[in-house]
Write a protein that holds these residues in place. Structure first.
Motif, PDB file in Angstrom:
ATOM      1  N   GLU A   1      -4.050   9.569   1.427  1.00 61.23           N
ATOM      2  CA  GLU A   1      -3.234   7.991   1.677  1.00 61.23           C
ATOM      3  C   GLU A   1      -4.196   6.857   1.173  1.00 61.23           C
ATOM      4  O   GLU A   1      -4.142   5.790   1.762  1.00 61.23           O
ATOM      5  N   VAL A   2      -5.600   7.628   1.556  1.00 61.48           N
ATOM      6  CA  VAL A   2      -6.765   6.524   1.779  1.00 61.48           C
ATOM      7  C   VAL A   2      -7.680   5.907   0.298  1.00 61.48           C
ATOM      8  O   VAL A   2      -7.828   4.464  -0.236  1.00 61.48           O
TER       9      VAL A   2
ATOM     10  N   GLY B   1      -5.887   5.148  -2.839  1.00 63.89           N
ATOM     11  CA  GLY B   1      -5.248   4.422  -3.671  1.00 63.89           C
ATOM     12  C   GLY B   1      -5.423   4.669  -5.171  1.00 63.89           C
ATOM     13  O   GLY B   1      -4.827   4.046  -6.559  1.00 63.89           O
TER      14      GLY B   1
ATOM     15  N   LEU C   1       6.528   1.468  -5.950  1.00 63.30           N
ATOM     16  CA  LEU C   1       8.269   1.970  -5.807  1.00 63.30           C
ATOM     17  C   LEU C   1       9.122   1.042  -5.576  1.00 63.30           C
ATOM     18  O   LEU C   1       8.742   0.268  -3.971  1.00 63.30           O
TER      19      LEU C   1
ATOM     20  N   LYS D   1       7.064  -2.280  -4.300  1.00 61.35           N
ATOM     21  CA  LYS D   1       5.714  -1.889  -3.326  1.00 61.35           C
ATOM     22  C   LYS D   1       4.914  -0.757  -3.281  1.00 61.35           C
ATOM     23  O   LYS D   1       5.412   0.588  -4.160  1.00 61.35           O
ATOM     24  N   PRO D   2       3.783  -1.139  -3.734  1.00 61.37           N
ATOM     25  CA  PRO D   2       2.821   0.363  -3.662  1.00 61.37           C
ATOM     26  C   PRO D   2       2.861   1.247  -2.677  1.00 61.37           C
ATOM     27  O   PRO D   2       2.744   0.867  -1.689  1.00 61.37           O
ATOM     28  N   VAL D   3       2.808   2.638  -2.810  1.00 63.67           N
ATOM     29  CA  VAL D   3       2.818   3.383  -2.083  1.00 63.67           C
ATOM     30  C   VAL D   3       1.775   4.384  -2.936  1.00 63.67           C
ATOM     31  O   VAL D   3       1.750   4.601  -3.755  1.00 63.67           O
ATOM     32  N   SER D   4       1.378   5.113  -1.777  1.00 66.35           N
ATOM     33  CA  SER D   4       1.030   6.684  -2.022  1.00 66.35           C
ATOM     34  C   SER D   4       1.526   7.602  -2.561  1.00 66.35           C
ATOM     35  O   SER D   4       2.180   8.655  -1.777  1.00 66.35           O
TER      36      SER D   4
ATOM     37  N   CYS E   1       0.836  10.238  -3.598  1.00 70.24           N
ATOM     38  CA  CYS E   1       0.640  12.098  -3.216  1.00 70.24           C
ATOM     39  C   CYS E   1       1.093  11.853  -2.404  1.00 70.24           C
ATOM     40  O   CYS E   1       0.860  13.549  -2.063  1.00 70.24           O
ATOM     41  N   THR E   2       1.327  11.489  -1.569  1.00 66.12           N
ATOM     42  CA  THR E   2       1.838  11.330  -0.056  1.00 66.12           C
ATOM     43  C   THR E   2       3.220  10.149   0.056  1.00 66.12           C
ATOM     44  O   THR E   2       3.660  10.305   1.296  1.00 66.12           O
ATOM     45  N   THR E   3       4.610  10.860  -1.313  1.00 65.75           N
ATOM     46  CA  THR E   3       6.052  10.340  -0.927  1.00 65.75           C
ATOM     47  C   THR E   3       6.446  11.851  -1.507  1.00 65.75           C
ATOM     48  O   THR E   3       5.859  11.699  -2.295  1.00 65.75           O
TER      49      THR E   3
ATOM     50  N   LEU F   1       3.287  14.047   6.558  1.00 67.69           N
ATOM     51  CA  LEU F   1       3.330  14.732   6.065  1.00 67.69           C
ATOM     52  C   LEU F   1       1.576  14.920   5.506  1.00 67.69           C
ATOM     53  O   LEU F   1       1.699  16.164   4.994  1.00 67.69           O
ATOM     54  N   LEU F   2       0.267  14.779   5.916  1.00 68.05           N
ATOM     55  CA  LEU F   2      -0.371  14.881   6.121  1.00 68.05           C
ATOM     56  C   LEU F   2      -1.167  16.490   7.056  1.00 68.05           C
ATOM     57  O   LEU F   2      -1.836  16.912   6.306  1.00 68.05           O
TER      58      LEU F   2
ATOM     59  N   LYS G   1       0.419  18.652   5.272  1.00 64.73           N
ATOM     60  CA  LYS G   1      -0.799  19.200   3.798  1.00 64.73           C
ATOM     61  C   LYS G   1      -1.851  20.430   4.543  1.00 64.73           C
ATOM     62  O   LYS G   1      -2.563  20.668   3.897  1.00 64.73           O
TER      63      LYS G   1
ATOM     64  N   ASN H   1      -3.482   1.206   5.475  1.00 69.47           N
ATOM     65  CA  ASN H   1      -3.569   0.071   3.988  1.00 69.47           C
ATOM     66  C   ASN H   1      -2.914  -0.461   3.241  1.00 69.47           C
ATOM     67  O   ASN H   1      -1.352   0.202   4.743  1.00 69.47           O
ATOM     68  N   ILE H   2      -2.457  -1.578   2.699  1.00 71.53           N
ATOM     69  CA  ILE H   2      -0.884  -1.679   2.176  1.00 71.53           C
ATOM     70  C   ILE H   2       0.191  -0.641   1.858  1.00 71.53           C
ATOM     71  O   ILE H   2       1.144  -0.367   2.328  1.00 71.53           O
ATOM     72  N   ARG H   3      -0.168   0.865   1.209  1.00 68.43           N
ATOM     73  CA  ARG H   3       0.749   1.705   1.007  1.00 68.43           C
ATOM     74  C   ARG H   3       1.314   2.268   1.544  1.00 68.43           C
ATOM     75  O   ARG H   3       2.324   2.378   2.098  1.00 68.43           O
ATOM     76  N   ILE H   4       0.332   2.499   3.044  1.00 76.09           N
ATOM     77  CA  ILE H   4       1.174   3.088   4.360  1.00 76.09           C
ATOM     78  C   ILE H   4       1.710   1.773   5.080  1.00 76.09           C
ATOM     79  O   ILE H   4       2.514   2.644   5.896  1.00 76.09           O
TER      80      ILE H   4
ATOM     81  N   ASN I   1       3.739  -0.120   3.637  1.00 77.50           N
ATOM     82  CA  ASN I   1       4.674  -0.080   3.489  1.00 77.50           C
ATOM     83  C   ASN I   1       5.591   0.890   3.643  1.00 77.50           C
ATOM     84  O   ASN I   1       7.051   0.816   3.439  1.00 77.50           O
ATOM     85  N   MET I   2       5.720   2.514   3.734  1.00 79.53           N
ATOM     86  CA  MET I   2       6.039   3.578   4.119  1.00 79.53           C
ATOM     87  C   MET I   2       6.224   3.797   5.648  1.00 79.53           C
ATOM     88  O   MET I   2       6.942   4.524   5.881  1.00 79.53           O
TER      89      MET I   2
ATOM     90  N   GLU J   1      -9.463   3.485   8.114  1.00 80.59           N
ATOM     91  CA  GLU J   1      -7.687   3.622   8.395  1.00 80.59           C
ATOM     92  C   GLU J   1      -7.547   3.312   9.730  1.00 80.59           C
ATOM     93  O   GLU J   1      -7.306   2.340  10.232  1.00 80.59           O
TER      94      GLU J   1
END
Lengths: 164, 296
Positions: free
Chosen positions: A50-51, A53, A59, A62-65, A67-69, B38-39, B42, B105-108, B110-111, B192
């Motif tokens: 997730e680091v 991008g 989704l 909205k931008p999401v990773s 790999c970890t969704t 989830l990290l 993994k 970051n923005i993706r993290i 968002n979820m 992060e």
């Protein structure tokens, strides 16, 4: 459950405007679904944590990773990958701007960069350079040094605002 | 890396969760945003054969402010991004927006959810540090009923909270910001996660001659976020000029109150040094904000 006792989840997901009915295991990631099941390889597997991008997809906008969704999380939702940005062969202004302004070198980070920039410009059509850098700070590039990426986004924003 | 296989459970109500947690015990975990869980799955650091997805449970994603009570109530499924973007939160608790903008970051954002963040209790996180300074409390619901726990009692150790085996966090309560107060959340970070996080809330006297109260919390240095009461004492009741002239000693005292361990983020020495630096800067920034506030 399937014959081997593995749990299966039925999902319907719209990817780049197209509906798909799929059966996934709970542990499957959205990235695996996109690349392996749908063959959309513009989205990249890179850091897997997730680091970086490179796996960014949108989704519900909205931008999401990816790999970890988990794939089942996209059930009844809308996914946009880089392939979904161009329309009938016509490139999105962001794609054009990246090409015209040196924002693409090896291209590996580019899909994630462009999708993230798209949501930035959706939210803020006239961002300052500082705002661009802050919004994009979670997308890493090893080639460009970022300057041309910022310039590409500035140029795209201008075009999208209808300015010359 | 592929995730290990697990069975997915998707309850429709809070009431179903405790019995699921009791049934699966250490083999089961709640899945919210999954950005931390989830990290570690993994990485094979943890192994959960059952994940309980709570995202379909209604009533867990609210952001409400009660003017009478003077209290903000946040549901555990509220994402970092939702808090960051909330007009209500920006109006009443701008320091929360300031903290959320710095998360990952923005993706993290968002979820990832605020509830998940607090319950995962990773020391190198931001929200717990600030929420501790704001006097937050959380509500936990289990098979034996519900209870409200102040955040200082909620964090026990790294990755360990006061939640019982069968409890789910359902609400986060944050009291009103004191009148004539301002706050700052600063962090020292390379990637992060924060290496060091500092929150400072200053309450000023009516005519701004002095600082009536100070709350300083330090995050990411100890196994849980902590207060820095000795550093606070150097500020409480003092004139503003005196505090600003004394930042070095206040920062130094806070650094001594922390108990950092050298790790992949930084050495013990560096973490202590960053505590000092961040505390100094946060006090200055809280004061500067107050000045801007007063100027209108």
């Amino acid at each position: 459950m399937d014959e081997q006792g593995k749990q299966q989840v039925q999902i319907r997901v719209r990817v780049n405007g197209e509906e798909h009915e799929l059966t996934v295991e709970p542990r499957e990631t959205l990235l695996e679904l996109i690349r392996n099941r749908l063959g959309l390889t513009g989205t990249k597997l890179s850091c897997d944590m997730e680091v970086c991008g490179a796996c960014t997809v949108l989704l519900d906008g909205k931008p999401v990773s990816s790999c970890t969704t988990l794939a089942f999380e996209a059930r009844d939702r809308e996914v946009v990958t880089i392939e979904g940005l161009s329309s009938h062969g016509k490139l999105h202004p962001l794609q054009e701007a990246f090409l015209e302004n040196g924002g693409v070198q090896c291209g590996f980070c580019t899909p994630g960069m462009i999708l993230t920039a798209k949501t930035l410009l959706d939210e803020n059509p006239d961002p300052t350079e500082e705002e661009i850098k802050e919004y994009m700070s979670g997308n890493l590039c090893r080639c460009t040094g970022y300057k041309m990426i910022v310039e590409s986004i500035v140029a795209a924003a201008k075009k999208m605002r209808g300015e010359r | 890396m592929a995730l290990p296989r697990f069975t997915l459970h998707e309850p429709d109500s809070v009431q179903e969760v405790p019995s699921l947690l009791l049934r699966y015990k250490e083999n089961g975990a709640i899945l919210a945003g999954g950005t931390e869980l989830l990290l570690v799955m993994k990485e094979r650091v943890v192994r959960y054969e059952h994940l309980i997805n709570i995202k379909h449970i209604p009533g867990l994603d609210h952001i409400r402010y009660d003017e009478q009570e003077g209290q903000l109530t946040i549901g555990p499924l509220v994402t970092h991004r939702a808090l960051e973007s909330s007009d209500l939160v920006r109006e009443k608790y701008p320091v929360i927006v300031e903290m959320e903008r710095q998360v990952a970051n923005i993706r993290i954002r968002n979820m990832g959810t605020i509830g998940g963040n607090l319950c995962f209790a990773e020391p190198h996180s931001d929200a717990g540090t600030l929420l501790l300074a704001l006097g937050a409390r959380v509500k936990a619901v289990g098979s034996e009923g519900e209870r409200v726990v102040p955040l200082e009692d909620f964090f026990i150790d790294f990755y360990e909270t006061a939640l019982k085996e069968d409890e789910i966090l359902t609400d986060i309560y944050i009291p009103r910001m004191p009148p004539a107060s301002s706050g700052a959340y600063l962090r020292s970070a390379i990637a992060e996660r924060p290496t060091v996080g500092v929150a400072v809330i200053l309450t000023f006297s009516p005519r701004d001659e002095g600082i009536e109260d100070a709350v300083i919390t330090l995050g990411s240095v100890n196994p849980t976020p902590i207060r820095a009461p000795e550093a606070e004492e150097l500020i409480r009741g003092k004139a503003i000029g005196e505090v600003l002239a004394n930042l070095e000693s206040i920062g130094e005292r806070a650094a001594q109150e922390s108990d950092p361990t050298g790790d992949i983020h930084a050495s013990e020495w560096y973490k202590r040094e960053m505590v000092k630096v961040m505390v100094k800067r946060a006090i200055q920034e809280a004061y500067d904000k107050r000045v801007r506030q007063q100027k209108g």
